[in-house]
Design a protein around this motif. Structure first.
Motif, PDB file in Angstrom:
ATOM      1  N   THR A 224      46.885  37.086  50.526  1.00  0.00           N
ATOM      2  CA  THR A 224      47.699  36.275  49.624  1.00  0.00           C
ATOM      3  C   THR A 224      47.910  34.899  50.248  1.00  0.00           C
ATOM      4  OG1 THR A 224      49.750  37.059  50.625  1.00  0.00           O
ATOM      5  CG2 THR A 224      48.871  38.330  48.768  1.00  0.00           C
ATOM      6  N   ALA A 225      48.517  34.017  49.490  1.00  0.00           N
ATOM      7  CA  ALA A 225      48.741  32.651  49.974  1.00  0.00           C
ATOM      8  C   ALA A 225      49.619  32.621  51.218  1.00  0.00           C
ATOM      9  CB  ALA A 225      49.368  31.808  48.868  1.00  0.00           C
ATOM     10  N   ASP A 226      50.501  33.611  51.368  1.00  0.00           N
ATOM     11  CA  ASP A 226      51.357  33.632  52.561  1.00  0.00           C
ATOM     12  C   ASP A 226      50.785  34.505  53.673  1.00  0.00           C
ATOM     13  OD1 ASP A 226      51.720  36.039  51.311  1.00  0.00           O
ATOM     14  OD2 ASP A 226      53.911  35.963  51.261  1.00  0.00           O
ATOM     15  N   GLY A 227      49.486  34.850  53.567  1.00  0.00           N
ATOM     16  CA  GLY A 227      48.798  35.513  54.662  1.00  0.00           C
ATOM     17  C   GLY A 227      48.920  37.021  54.707  1.00  0.00           C
ATOM     18  N   LYS A 228      49.398  37.650  53.623  1.00  0.00           N
ATOM     19  CA  LYS A 228      49.526  39.106  53.614  1.00  0.00           C
ATOM     20  C   LYS A 228      48.248  39.752  53.079  1.00  0.00           C
ATOM     21  CE  LYS A 228      54.544  39.087  53.058  1.00  0.00           C
ATOM     22  NZ  LYS A 228      55.695  39.475  52.193  1.00  0.00           N
ATOM     23  N   PRO A 229      47.843  40.913  53.622  1.00  0.00           N
ATOM     24  CA  PRO A 229      46.626  41.581  53.160  1.00  0.00           C
ATOM     25  C   PRO A 229      46.705  41.923  51.675  1.00  0.00           C
ATOM     26  CG  PRO A 229      47.395  42.553  55.218  1.00  0.00           C
ATOM     27  CD  PRO A 229      48.485  41.638  54.735  1.00  0.00           C
ATOM     28  N   ASP A 230      45.593  41.717  50.988  1.00  0.00           N
ATOM     29  CA  ASP A 230      45.506  42.021  49.554  1.00  0.00           C
ATOM     30  C   ASP A 230      44.099  42.566  49.286  1.00  0.00           C
ATOM     31  OD1 ASP A 230      46.091  42.175  46.854  1.00  0.00           O
ATOM     32  OD2 ASP A 230      45.657  40.070  46.464  1.00  0.00           O
ATOM     33  N   PHE A 231      43.839  43.763  49.832  1.00  0.00           N
ATOM     34  CA  PHE A 231      42.484  44.304  49.837  1.00  0.00           C
ATOM     35  C   PHE A 231      42.110  45.042  48.555  1.00  0.00           C
ATOM     36  CE2 PHE A 231      42.760  44.930  54.766  1.00  0.00           C
ATOM     37  CZ  PHE A 231      42.870  43.557  54.928  1.00  0.00           C
ATOM     38  N   THR A 232      43.084  45.389  47.735  1.00  0.00           N
ATOM     39  CA  THR A 232      42.791  46.279  46.613  1.00  0.00           C
ATOM     40  C   THR A 232      42.884  45.594  45.254  1.00  0.00           C
ATOM     41  OG1 THR A 232      45.102  47.040  46.598  1.00  0.00           O
ATOM     42  CG2 THR A 232      43.530  48.320  47.887  1.00  0.00           C
ATOM     43  N   SER A 233      42.874  44.288  45.217  1.00  0.00           N
ATOM     44  CA  SER A 233      42.849  43.589  43.930  1.00  0.00           C
ATOM     45  C   SER A 233      41.548  43.923  43.197  1.00  0.00           C
ATOM     46  CB  SER A 233      42.942  42.073  44.143  1.00  0.00           C
ATOM     47  OG  SER A 233      41.758  41.585  44.746  1.00  0.00           O
ATOM     48  N   ASP A 234      41.559  43.748  41.886  1.00  0.00           N
ATOM     49  CA  ASP A 234      40.355  44.052  41.094  1.00  0.00           C
ATOM     50  C   ASP A 234      39.149  43.264  41.594  1.00  0.00           C
ATOM     51  OD1 ASP A 234      41.884  45.738  39.568  1.00  0.00           O
ATOM     52  OD2 ASP A 234      42.075  44.385  37.855  1.00  0.00           O
ATOM     53  N   GLY A 235      39.384  41.995  41.931  1.00  0.00           N
ATOM     54  CA  GLY A 235      38.273  41.165  42.394  1.00  0.00           C
ATOM     55  C   GLY A 235      37.717  41.606  43.723  1.00  0.00           C
ATOM     56  N   ALA A 236      38.596  41.986  44.657  1.00  0.00           N
ATOM     57  CA  ALA A 236      38.132  42.458  45.966  1.00  0.00           C
ATOM     58  C   ALA A 236      37.354  43.756  45.837  1.00  0.00           C
ATOM     59  CB  ALA A 236      39.324  42.639  46.903  1.00  0.00           C
ATOM     60  N   VAL A 237      37.858  44.665  45.015  1.00  0.00           N
ATOM     61  CA  VAL A 237      37.161  45.936  44.801  1.00  0.00           C
ATOM     62  C   VAL A 237      35.802  45.689  44.154  1.00  0.00           C
ATOM     63  CG1 VAL A 237      37.220  48.116  43.520  1.00  0.00           C
ATOM     64  CG2 VAL A 237      39.279  47.298  44.693  1.00  0.00           C
ATOM     65  N   ALA A 238      35.769  44.826  43.155  1.00  0.00           N
ATOM     66  CA  ALA A 238      34.504  44.515  42.485  1.00  0.00           C
ATOM     67  C   ALA A 238      33.501  43.886  43.441  1.00  0.00           C
ATOM     68  CB  ALA A 238      34.758  43.586  41.298  1.00  0.00           C
ATOM     69  N   ALA A 239      33.989  43.041  44.350  1.00  0.00           N
ATOM     70  CA  ALA A 239      33.106  42.377  45.312  1.00  0.00           C
ATOM     71  C   ALA A 239      32.453  43.387  46.243  1.00  0.00           C
ATOM     72  CB  ALA A 239      33.906  41.358  46.121  1.00  0.00           C
ATOM     73  N   VAL A 240      33.251  44.288  46.789  1.00  0.00           N
ATOM     74  CA  VAL A 240      32.708  45.292  47.706  1.00  0.00           C
ATOM     75  C   VAL A 240      31.739  46.206  46.971  1.00  0.00           C
ATOM     76  CG1 VAL A 240      33.300  47.279  49.139  1.00  0.00           C
ATOM     77  CG2 VAL A 240      34.665  45.189  49.283  1.00  0.00           C
ATOM     78  N   GLN A 242      29.942  45.542  44.314  1.00  0.00           N
ATOM     79  CA  GLN A 242      28.711  44.817  44.009  1.00  0.00           C
ATOM     80  C   GLN A 242      27.782  44.768  45.211  1.00  0.00           C
ATOM     81  OE1 GLN A 242      29.258  40.794  42.518  1.00  0.00           O
ATOM     82  NE2 GLN A 242      27.083  40.304  42.722  1.00  0.00           N
ATOM     83  N   TYR A 243      28.352  44.547  46.385  1.00  0.00           N
ATOM     84  CA  TYR A 243      27.522  44.457  47.586  1.00  0.00           C
ATOM     85  C   TYR A 243      26.894  45.811  47.929  1.00  0.00           C
ATOM     86  CZ  TYR A 243      26.048  43.119  52.291  1.00  0.00           C
ATOM     87  OH  TYR A 243      25.316  42.864  53.425  1.00  0.00           O
ATOM     88  N   VAL A 244      27.698  46.872  47.943  1.00  0.00           N
ATOM     89  CA  VAL A 244      27.178  48.200  48.284  1.00  0.00           C
ATOM     90  C   VAL A 244      26.219  48.699  47.206  1.00  0.00           C
ATOM     91  CG1 VAL A 244      27.806  50.594  48.793  1.00  0.00           C
ATOM     92  CG2 VAL A 244      29.221  48.719  49.662  1.00  0.00           C
ATOM     93  N   THR A 421      34.069  52.724  41.541  1.00  0.00           N
ATOM     94  CA  THR A 421      35.195  51.804  41.687  1.00  0.00           C
ATOM     95  C   THR A 421      36.361  52.501  42.378  1.00  0.00           C
ATOM     96  OG1 THR A 421      34.541  50.549  39.723  1.00  0.00           O
ATOM     97  CG2 THR A 421      36.843  50.352  40.432  1.00  0.00           C
ATOM     98  N   GLY A 422      36.577  53.757  42.029  1.00  0.00           N
ATOM     99  CA  GLY A 422      37.657  54.511  42.649  1.00  0.00           C
ATOM    100  C   GLY A 422      37.447  54.753  44.126  1.00  0.00           C
ATOM    101  N   SER A 423      36.214  55.101  44.520  1.00  0.00           N
ATOM    102  CA  SER A 423      35.962  55.365  45.941  1.00  0.00           C
ATOM    103  C   SER A 423      36.044  54.087  46.764  1.00  0.00           C
ATOM    104  CB  SER A 423      34.606  56.046  46.133  1.00  0.00           C
ATOM    105  OG  SER A 423      33.525  55.177  45.825  1.00  0.00           O
ATOM    106  N   VAL A 424      35.634  52.964  46.171  1.00  0.00           N
ATOM    107  CA  VAL A 424      35.763  51.676  46.855  1.00  0.00           C
ATOM    108  C   VAL A 424      37.231  51.316  47.031  1.00  0.00           C
ATOM    109  CG1 VAL A 424      35.316  49.199  46.694  1.00  0.00           C
ATOM    110  CG2 VAL A 424      33.525  50.822  46.077  1.00  0.00           C
TER     111      VAL A 424
END
Length: 438
Positions: A224-240, A242-244, A421-424
């Motif tokens: 996030t903008a204040d430096g907190k982890p945000d690993f499970t947003s829709d975009g982050a999940v979609a990115a991972v 797509q790569y795998v 998507t769920g396993s990611v």
């Protein structure tokens, strides 16, 4: 970061040889084997096709430095698969080298340990001044508002490298510019023991570099903008995913790439087993692997559509290698002199030519070597379409946690387990739980 780099590609495997190496190494070993002020220990990152290649590049320059100053530099080239944990252990044990290379994405994390020498105005003046360095390279030397924890050494960006013969044999006349085009080309090539794209599925930092860019393209980030982890947003999940999915669904990456962690995908590319690879400054590595310059082409790394640029058109992280000094060295003057030498205009030309990287020192960039077809793509990418990974104190933990999650997902794909998507999302949630709680 490399690996080159880029890495700057990082590490999760702790070297069992660490204690012996550290104690026999730098002056921060607390009065160990390095009692002479005329000796420095230097941990260099593996930039070439292998450790021996780096030794051949670096040793003549270290010999030159010794001749000029009388200071001997004991070199150890550390593989990327070991480097980050080697450094982290050295920061906590106090046993490490005098001078070391770090992936530029680790700068803020290592800065937070307090183990590295701050490069304040006085220290920069000792090496010729801060204004000698390109501003974008200085942007990845530590947390904003603090004195840098390191000095830029090599600048890099990702590009798409392709095998001209394999493209011609498949009737492909132009390199792909979008991910859809890459998958289409990859499927045409992926048969009869040949594969479309290479990956380093067991290299957590390389995984991070790729999914960070894809997250940007999905309009997301991992913090996030204040430096907190945000690993499970829709975009982050979609990115991972797509790569795998390049392995799991699209089947343009060989299942064996799930175990690759140290340049094996480059070796496959050079041998004509794989048609494309996304890599940092790889041209010099291809040459060392016996590949002729006219056998490969280079193009900007992929975007969803259109042309590379900012925001959703980001196609590379700002890659590079920085040089740092352990604060507890008993030879600070010698260490500073060595950094000055390695970042001099002359050495910057020599070293960056050898590795195919871009000098972060302005005075070295005018050399024609940095205006070739390969280096021009990299310079343009760094100038217009690359984004820096977050300079947050937990960045190295991010690389380990999320990079390992991607590694595990590649292993699932290689073993025929469905990647959903769920396993990611589940893997990324577990990674976020591993991050420090503040």
């Amino acid at each position: 970061m490399r690996s080159i780099r880029a890495a700057a590609v990082g590490a999760v495997v702790l070297s069992l040889a660490l204690a012996a190496t550290a104690c026999g190494g730098g002056s921060s070993s607390g009065g160990g084997s390095n009692d002479s002020p005329k000796e420095l220990t230097y941990w260099a990152s593996n930039q070439g096709a292998g450790v021996e290649v780096d030794k051949k590049v670096l040793q003549p320059e270290l010999d030159k430095f010794e001749k000029e100053t009388g200071i001997k530099v004991k070199l150890e080239v550390v593989p990327w698969s070991d480097l980050l944990n080697r450094i982290l252990t050295a920061t906590t044990s106090g046993q490490g080298p005098d001078v070391l290379n770090i992936g530029n994405t680790w700068s803020a994390s290592l800065q937070a340990t307090g183990a590295l020498l701050p490069w304040d105005a006085q220290n920069f003046e000792k090496i010729g001044g801060k204004d000698r360095f390109v501003a974008s390279a200085l942007g990845s030397t530590g947390a904003q508002g603090q004195d840098p924890a390191a000095v830029p050494l090599y600048s890099m960006a990702y590009a798409l490298y392709y095998n001209k013969r394999m493209f011609a044999d498949a009737g492909v006349t132009e390199p792909p510019a979008t991910w859809d085009e890459l998958v289409e080309v990859g499927k045409r090539i992926s048969k009869d023991g040949k594969w479309g794209l290479g990956a380093e599925g067991s290299n957590p930092s390389n995984n991070i570099h790729q999914v960070f860019v894809l997250a940007k393209q999905h309009g997301a980030d991992f913090f996030t903008a204040d430096g907190k982890p945000d690993f499970t947003s829709d975009g982050a999940v979609a990115a991972v995913k797509q790569y795998v999915d390049l392995m799991a669904r699209d089947k343009v990456v060989a299942p064996g790439n799930a175990e690759y962690a140290q340049n094996q995908s480059l070796s496959d590319f050079a041998k004509g087993k794989t048609a494309m690879v996304l890599w940092q400054t790889a041209s010099a590595t291809f040459a060392s692997m016996g590949m002729k310059d006219d056998e490969w082409g280079v193009a900007p790394a992929l975007v969803p559509s259109g042309t590379p640029g900012a925001g959703r058109a980001t196609n590379s992280m700002v890659a590079g290698i920085n040089m740092a000094v352990f604060k507890n060295t008993d030879n600070l003057d010698g260490a500073t002199e060595f950094v000055k030498f390695m970042t001099s205009d002359a050495e910057q030309r020599i070293l960056n030519k050898a590795y195919g990287s871009i000098p972060p020192v302005k005075g070295a960039q005018s050399d024609p070597a940095f205006h070739t077809r390969g280096t021009s793509v990299l310079r343009e990418t760094l100038a217009t379409s690359a984004a820096a990974l977050p300079q947050v104190s937990d960045e190295s933990q991010f690389e380990t946690a999320v990079g390992t999650a991607v590694k595990e997902l590649f292993a699932d794909a290689a073993n025929g387990r469905e990647v959903t998507t769920g396993s990611v999302a589940e893997k990324l949630a577990k990674a976020q739980q591993q991050m420090p709680h503040k």
